[in-house]
Design an enzyme around this catalytic site. Structure first.
Site, PDB file in Angstrom:
ATOM      1  N   HIS A  87      26.758  38.357  43.145  1.00 46.17           N
ATOM      2  CA  HIS A  87      28.115  37.443  43.160  1.00 46.17           C
ATOM      3  C   HIS A  87      28.062  36.556  44.473  1.00 46.17           C
ATOM      4  O   HIS A  87      27.786  37.051  45.459  1.00 46.17           O
ATOM      5  CB  HIS A  87      29.193  38.174  43.183  1.00 46.17           C
ATOM      6  CG  HIS A  87      30.432  37.702  43.228  1.00 46.17           C
ATOM      7  ND1 HIS A  87      30.939  37.025  41.628  1.00 46.17           N
ATOM      8  CD2 HIS A  87      31.325  36.976  43.842  1.00 46.17           C
ATOM      9  CE1 HIS A  87      32.023  36.427  42.166  1.00 46.17           C
ATOM     10  NE2 HIS A  87      32.302  36.376  43.369  1.00 46.17           N
ATOM     11  N   ASP A 140      44.047  40.801  38.207  1.00 51.03           N
ATOM     12  CA  ASP A 140      43.144  39.997  39.215  1.00 51.03           C
ATOM     13  C   ASP A 140      43.546  38.248  38.572  1.00 51.03           C
ATOM     14  O   ASP A 140      44.048  37.556  39.335  1.00 51.03           O
ATOM     15  CB  ASP A 140      42.048  40.001  39.246  1.00 51.03           C
ATOM     16  CG  ASP A 140      41.454  38.815  40.157  1.00 51.03           C
ATOM     17  OD1 ASP A 140      41.815  38.518  41.218  1.00 51.03           O
ATOM     18  OD2 ASP A 140      40.520  38.339  39.598  1.00 51.03           O
ATOM     19  N   ARG A 152      48.389  33.292  43.161  1.00 51.68           N
ATOM     20  CA  ARG A 152      48.110  32.990  44.576  1.00 51.68           C
ATOM     21  C   ARG A 152      47.691  31.503  44.773  1.00 51.68           C
ATOM     22  O   ARG A 152      48.151  30.848  45.944  1.00 51.68           O
ATOM     23  CB  ARG A 152      46.865  33.951  45.053  1.00 51.68           C
ATOM     24  CG  ARG A 152      47.212  35.436  45.174  1.00 51.68           C
ATOM     25  CD  ARG A 152      46.022  36.107  45.205  1.00 51.68           C
ATOM     26  NE  ARG A 152      45.047  35.661  46.016  1.00 51.68           N
ATOM     27  CZ  ARG A 152      43.575  35.659  46.033  1.00 51.68           C
ATOM     28  NH1 ARG A 152      43.204  36.410  44.969  1.00 51.68           N
ATOM     29  NH2 ARG A 152      42.927  35.624  47.023  1.00 51.68           N
ATOM     30  N   SER A 187      40.155  40.779  44.617  1.00 55.28           N
ATOM     31  CA  SER A 187      40.078  39.947  43.510  1.00 55.28           C
ATOM     32  C   SER A 187      38.374  39.964  43.055  1.00 55.28           C
ATOM     33  O   SER A 187      37.915  39.936  41.896  1.00 55.28           O
ATOM     34  CB  SER A 187      40.169  38.566  43.818  1.00 55.28           C
ATOM     35  OG  SER A 187      40.066  37.520  42.951  1.00 55.28           O
ATOM     36  N   LYS A 223      36.824  42.588  39.694  1.00 54.85           N
ATOM     37  CA  LYS A 223      35.878  41.766  38.563  1.00 54.85           C
ATOM     38  C   LYS A 223      34.621  42.567  38.691  1.00 54.85           C
ATOM     39  O   LYS A 223      33.842  43.160  37.610  1.00 54.85           O
ATOM     40  CB  LYS A 223      35.822  40.392  38.644  1.00 54.85           C
ATOM     41  CG  LYS A 223      37.293  39.820  38.391  1.00 54.85           C
ATOM     42  CD  LYS A 223      37.105  38.194  38.620  1.00 54.85           C
ATOM     43  CE  LYS A 223      37.002  37.894  39.954  1.00 54.85           C
ATOM     44  NZ  LYS A 223      37.704  36.703  40.481  1.00 54.85           N
TER      45      LYS A 223
HETATM   46  N1  URA Z   1      36.755  34.207  44.178  1.00 56.75           N
HETATM   47  C1  URA Z   1      37.546  35.093  43.596  1.00 56.75           C
HETATM   48  O1  URA Z   1      37.102  35.671  42.315  1.00 56.75           O
HETATM   49  N2  URA Z   1      38.845  35.411  44.114  1.00 56.75           N
HETATM   50  C2  URA Z   1      39.278  35.157  45.140  1.00 56.75           C
HETATM   51  O2  URA Z   1      40.365  35.360  45.384  1.00 56.75           O
HETATM   52  C3  URA Z   1      38.634  34.075  45.970  1.00 56.75           C
HETATM   53  C4  URA Z   1      37.307  33.906  45.285  1.00 56.75           C
END
Ligand code: URA
Length: 469
Positions: A85, A164, A171, A186, A190
């Site tokens: 990621h 999220d 946010r 966050s 995932k």
């Molecule tokens: N990428 C994400 O998935 N969440 C965040 O808060 C910032 C970058």
């Protein structure tokens, strides 16, 4: 439990229990906690932060708020499933290269990816530039492809970590995105919900990243590694440079072409280097033989064997063949990948020339990313349509010498007006410094990138730090 009590507790610097965080995350998904209270709580977290134990509990609560996958069971594999990621950047097409390399080395890669937003690109947008390629797979298709091809990339579904997705949307409009525990939670929620056993995180640092400064990027990386470890996953985080765009291509199809070049052994040096580093880390985490070697003969021996296998996968053509097979399995036009001249091109191409001679001292990744998005290659809001053909190809990057009139970059646009508008923004993204006297006397001798010492230049290695669990 009372939501107002939880907000005031965090406002006053208190520490939440795991039960309190679970209550809040469930409340977001069930709609029992209204947006204004969640937004107020997020602002309290922004100012007060969280302890590592709270961050881990928040992440686990968000991961458990929806569907969770068990990729190893899906793949019916003995091997660990490795994910990768990136925290988001400009010109970052690394998934397109490391996925096929790792899969060609025998590691199953099953990945949920996102779309781009603002200056930062997204893997799904890039792959959708290939005619026919689709990210919308049923669970049965995902499972079959993971088993038969060993590489699958799907769009993240709304069922994965929904807390999220809802919290992120709030946010985004309440100034609470740049909070370390909220970003870490966050991203990691995932990743945990998506079910990989091992995860390589690429935490970008610089003008084209969420974290502009190294200490912050390092702290984010350490926090995510500790959350992953707490959840029983193997995690390595690389902190990598995102001061200038990665590679030379910025824009969806342009980046697919660059990824194809790189899988065939070409491509820009910085992108090749990052590709090899990330793929090496994936093998080290996921391959049981390398893991054993790593434990028995030491870090360096395992790493050098992993890197040899990565280079072999590129050199033999196996990684590129795996990419073609993966594209075809998801409905994409394999002929266009085998012959990228068949991929779509933008109708207007404008070459920008340098108005002065000198050495490129800075190339603002964020400005280039925003220019590519404004050309239509990115979106301002979720759901906007994009033009996959447009973007920028950088002929000159930091540390490289140019003479007045030399090409700096080419702008690929839907029409000539759009190209001219982008041109001003991109020219502003470049800064130069004067040539040393003796170099000026021999203009044909280009200063090598390695020798440059300007700010943000290639003297900053692409890998800034490595943190492993
Ligand atoms: N990428 C994400 O998935 N969440 C965040 O808060 C910032 C970058």
């Amino acid at each position: 439990m009372n939501v107002v009590d939880l907000i005031t507790k965090k406002r006053d610097g208190g520490e939440h229990s795991a039960g309190e965080l679970k209550f809040l995350m469930e409340g977001i998904v069930e709609g029992t906690v209204p947006d204004y209270q969640i937004a107020s709580w997020a602002m309290a977290v922004y100012f007060r932060g969280m302890t590592p134990a709270e961050s881990t509990a928040l992440t686990l609560a968000m991961a458990a708020s929806g569907e969770t996958l068990d990729l190893r069971a899906l793949a019916q594999s003995e091997k660990l499933i490795v994910d990768k990621h990136s925290s988001g950047g400009v010109g970052d097409k690394t998934t397109l290269t490391v996925g096929p390399i790792a899969a060609a080395c025998g590691l199953p890669v099953g990945k949920m990816s996102g779309r781009g937003l603002s200056f930062s690109g997204g893997t799904i947008d890039k792959l959708e530039g290939i005619p026919g390629w689709s990210a919308n797979l049923s669970t049965a298709q995902f499972r079959r492809q993971l088993r038969e091809v060993g590489l699958v990339v799907a769009a993240q579904t709304a069922a994965l970590a929904p807390a999220d997705q809802l919290l992120y949307a709030l946010r985004d409009v309440t100034g609470t995105v740049p909070s370390l525990p909220l970003i870490a939670g966050s991203i990691m929620s995932k990743k945990l919900a998506a079910g990989a056993d091992a995860i390589v995180l690429d935490v970008k640092c610089g003008r084209g990243a969420f974290m502009e400064l190294l200490p912050e990027a390092r702290e984010l990386a350490e926090l995510m590694v500790s959350i992953g470890r707490g959840a029983g996953r193997r995690v390595t985080a690389l902190v990598t440079a995102m001061e200038q765009p990665l590679g030379r291509a910025v824009g969806n199809i342009l980046e697919v072409r660059e990824a194809i070049d790189t899988l065939q052994g070409g491509g820009p040096a910085d992108f090749q280097e990052l590709t090899q580093e990330v793929a090496t880390e994936m093998l080290l985490l996921g391959d049981p033989e390398l893991h054993k070697e790593h434990e028995a003969a030491g870090e360096e021996s395992g790493r050098s064997s992993a890197r040899s296998r990565v280079l072999e996968a590129i050199g033999s053509g196996a990684a590129f063949d795996k990419f073609v097979q993966f594209v075809a399995a998801q409905g994409g036009d394999a002929a266009a990948v085998a012959n990228p001249d068949l991929l779509d091109t933008a109708p207007a191409v404008l070459e920008l020339k340098s108005k002065r001679g000198g050495i490129v001292s800075r190339l603002d990744a964020r400005a280039v990313g925003l220019a590519a998005a404004a050309l239509g290659g990115g979106r301002q809001r979720k759901g906007d349509a994009i033009d996959h053909r447009v973007g920028v190809v950088l002929a000159s990057k930091v540390g490289e010498q140019v003479l007045a009139g030399d090409p700096l970059c080419t702008v690929h646009a839907a029409d000539a007006d759009a190209a001219r508008l982008a041109a001003d923004r991109i020219l502003d993204a470049y800064s130069f410094r004067d040539l040393p006297q003796e170099a000026a006397a021999e203009p044909e001798e280009r200063v090598s990138a390695e020798r440059d010492t300007g700010p943000g230049g290639p003297e900053r290695p692409i890998i800034l730090d490595r943190i492993t669990s």
